[in-house]
Design a protein around this motif. Sequence first.
Motif, PDB file in Angstrom:
ATOM      1  N   ALA A   1       0.969  -1.193   0.067  1.00 49.45           N
ATOM      2  CA  ALA A   1       0.051   0.066  -0.030  1.00 49.45           C
ATOM      3  C   ALA A   1       1.058   1.059   0.034  1.00 49.45           C
ATOM      4  O   ALA A   1       2.031   1.297   0.513  1.00 49.45           O
ATOM      5  N   THR A   2       0.371   2.445  -0.628  1.00 52.29           N
ATOM      6  CA  THR A   2       0.820   3.766  -0.492  1.00 52.29           C
ATOM      7  C   THR A   2      -0.115   4.672   0.278  1.00 52.29           C
ATOM      8  O   THR A   2      -1.160   4.675  -0.669  1.00 52.29           O
ATOM      9  N   ARG A   3      -0.103   5.106   0.986  1.00 55.56           N
ATOM     10  CA  ARG A   3      -1.227   5.960   1.583  1.00 55.56           C
ATOM     11  C   ARG A   3      -0.757   7.355   2.320  1.00 55.56           C
ATOM     12  O   ARG A   3       0.453   7.435   3.006  1.00 55.56           O
ATOM     13  N   PRO A   4      -1.670   8.393   2.162  1.00 56.73           N
ATOM     14  CA  PRO A   4      -1.121   9.603   3.048  1.00 56.73           C
ATOM     15  C   PRO A   4      -1.567   9.352   4.811  1.00 56.73           C
ATOM     16  O   PRO A   4      -2.601   8.556   4.692  1.00 56.73           O
ATOM     17  N   VAL A   5      -0.724   9.804   5.323  1.00 60.19           N
ATOM     18  CA  VAL A   5      -1.008   9.614   6.976  1.00 60.19           C
ATOM     19  C   VAL A   5      -0.942  10.856   7.768  1.00 60.19           C
ATOM     20  O   VAL A   5      -0.234  11.803   7.259  1.00 60.19           O
ATOM     21  N   ILE A   6      -1.916  11.160   8.385  1.00 55.53           N
ATOM     22  CA  ILE A   6      -1.818  12.168   9.280  1.00 55.53           C
ATOM     23  C   ILE A   6      -1.908  11.870  10.718  1.00 55.53           C
ATOM     24  O   ILE A   6      -2.491  10.913  11.149  1.00 55.53           O
ATOM     25  N   LEU A   7      -0.724  12.470  11.514  1.00 54.86           N
ATOM     26  CA  LEU A   7      -0.476  12.218  12.647  1.00 54.86           C
ATOM     27  C   LEU A   7      -0.648  13.706  13.508  1.00 54.86           C
ATOM     28  O   LEU A   7       0.113  14.743  13.186  1.00 54.86           O
ATOM     29  N   ASN A   8      -1.467  13.409  14.446  1.00 61.28           N
ATOM     30  CA  ASN A   8      -1.794  14.640  15.243  1.00 61.28           C
ATOM     31  C   ASN A   8      -1.393  14.825  16.561  1.00 61.28           C
ATOM     32  O   ASN A   8      -1.904  13.659  17.441  1.00 61.28           O
ATOM     33  N   GLY A   9      -0.602  15.719  17.022  1.00 62.26           N
ATOM     34  CA  GLY A   9      -0.301  15.647  18.379  1.00 62.26           C
ATOM     35  C   GLY A   9       0.370  16.941  19.033  1.00 62.26           C
ATOM     36  O   GLY A   9       0.422  17.859  17.979  1.00 62.26           O
ATOM     37  N   ILE A  10       0.751  17.110  20.108  1.00 58.51           N
ATOM     38  CA  ILE A  10       1.099  18.423  20.795  1.00 58.51           C
ATOM     39  C   ILE A  10       2.658  18.593  20.649  1.00 58.51           C
ATOM     40  O   ILE A  10       3.375  19.539  20.255  1.00 58.51           O
ATOM     41  N   GLU A  11       3.303  17.228  20.798  1.00 65.52           N
ATOM     42  CA  GLU A  11       4.759  17.298  20.990  1.00 65.52           C
ATOM     43  C   GLU A  11       5.321  16.983  19.589  1.00 65.52           C
ATOM     44  O   GLU A  11       4.483  16.657  18.812  1.00 65.52           O
ATOM     45  N   ASP A  12       6.690  17.468  19.696  1.00 61.27           N
ATOM     46  CA  ASP A  12       7.378  17.176  18.260  1.00 61.27           C
ATOM     47  C   ASP A  12       7.910  15.899  18.095  1.00 61.27           C
ATOM     48  O   ASP A  12       8.977  15.270  18.724  1.00 61.27           O
TER      49      ASP A  12
END
Length: 323
Positions: free
Chosen positions: A70-81
Motif C-alpha cells: 500500500a501507499t497511503r497519506p498519513v496524518i499524525l496529530n499531537g502536541i509534542e514534536d
Amino acid sequence: MIDPNIAPLRALPRDDRDLFIAAGNGHILAFDNVSGLPAWLSDTFCRLATGGGFAVRQLYTDQEEVLFDATRPVILNGIEDFVTRPDLADRSLLLPLEQISEERRRPEQELWVAFEAECPRIIGALLDAVVKGLAMLPHTRLERLPRMADLALWATACETARWAAGTFWSAYCGNRDAAVEGVIEADPIAAALRAMMVAQTEWTGTASELLEALDQKAGARVANSKAWPSSPQALAGRVRRAAAFLRKIGIEISLGRDGRARTRVIRISMTEPPSPETGGAQPSASSVSSALPPNDNPSQVQNHNPCRPLRTKQGVKTTYRPH
C-alpha cells in the motif's frame, strides 16, 4: 469527505500488520493524540508514505504467505514534536495549528452542520485543482527535486488553480528547512556534533574517539541518558542517520577505512552551508514556462490573483504522497 472508512481517527497500531491492514481499508490514515513514535513505527510510516510492502505467514498455514502492499497519506496529530527521525521528517509536512480560543469554540453538532454546508464548495475547489493538475502535469518541470518528488511535481501542477506559480514550492521548502532544525534539536547526537564543530572546521578520528569527544561536549546528564549511544558502533549508526540533515546546515560527514589495518574512520568537515531553500524558492522563468501548456501565457499565471483559500482542519504532522 470521500473516504469510506467509518473510523477516521485511530490509535497508533501495535505492529506492521495492523498498520497495513488499516491501509488496505481506507484512503487516508489519521492517528490522533500522538505523543511519541517508536523507531519501528517511524520506519514503517516511511514505507507507507513512499510505497512498500509487508509480508507475513498466512494464519493456520505453514508455507502460505500474505502480502500487504500500500501507499497511503498519513496524518499524525499531537502536541509534542514526535517526528524526530530524519527519514520520516524528510517525508513530512509539518503544520502547526493555532490554538482555538474559548470565544471561538463551537459545539461539535454546530461544527458539522457548518461543514456539511461548505462540503460541496470544498470538494468543488479540490476537483478544480485536480483538473488543473492533470492538464499541467505533463508540462511541469522543477530545477531540483526533493525526496518526495512526485508530491512536488503534482502540487506544483495543481497550484495555479488557486494560487500564483511558485507558491507551493516556496512553502514546501520553508517547511523542510524548519524540519531540519527541529530534527537536529531533537537528536542529541546531531546537536552535539553541531556544537562541537562551532570551534573547528575539521575533525578526523574513530567512532570511539568521536564518542569520547561528544561525551565531553554533551555533558554527563545527556551522555548518561537512554537517548545517548552506549557504544562506538551505535554511535556510527546514529551519525549515518543524521548525516543527511547535518549536510543541509554545512556539516559534511563521511565514514570510511584508512591504512593497512583498514581502521574505520569518521571525517567531519565544515563546508559552505547551502543557501536556505526558501531564499530561492520561486521557480525560474524556464521552470514557470515549462509548467504551462503551450497556449498559456506565463505572465498571466505570475500575476494571477489567488482566491481566498477555504479553511480546513488538518493534522499537525502529515506524510503525504499523491496517487
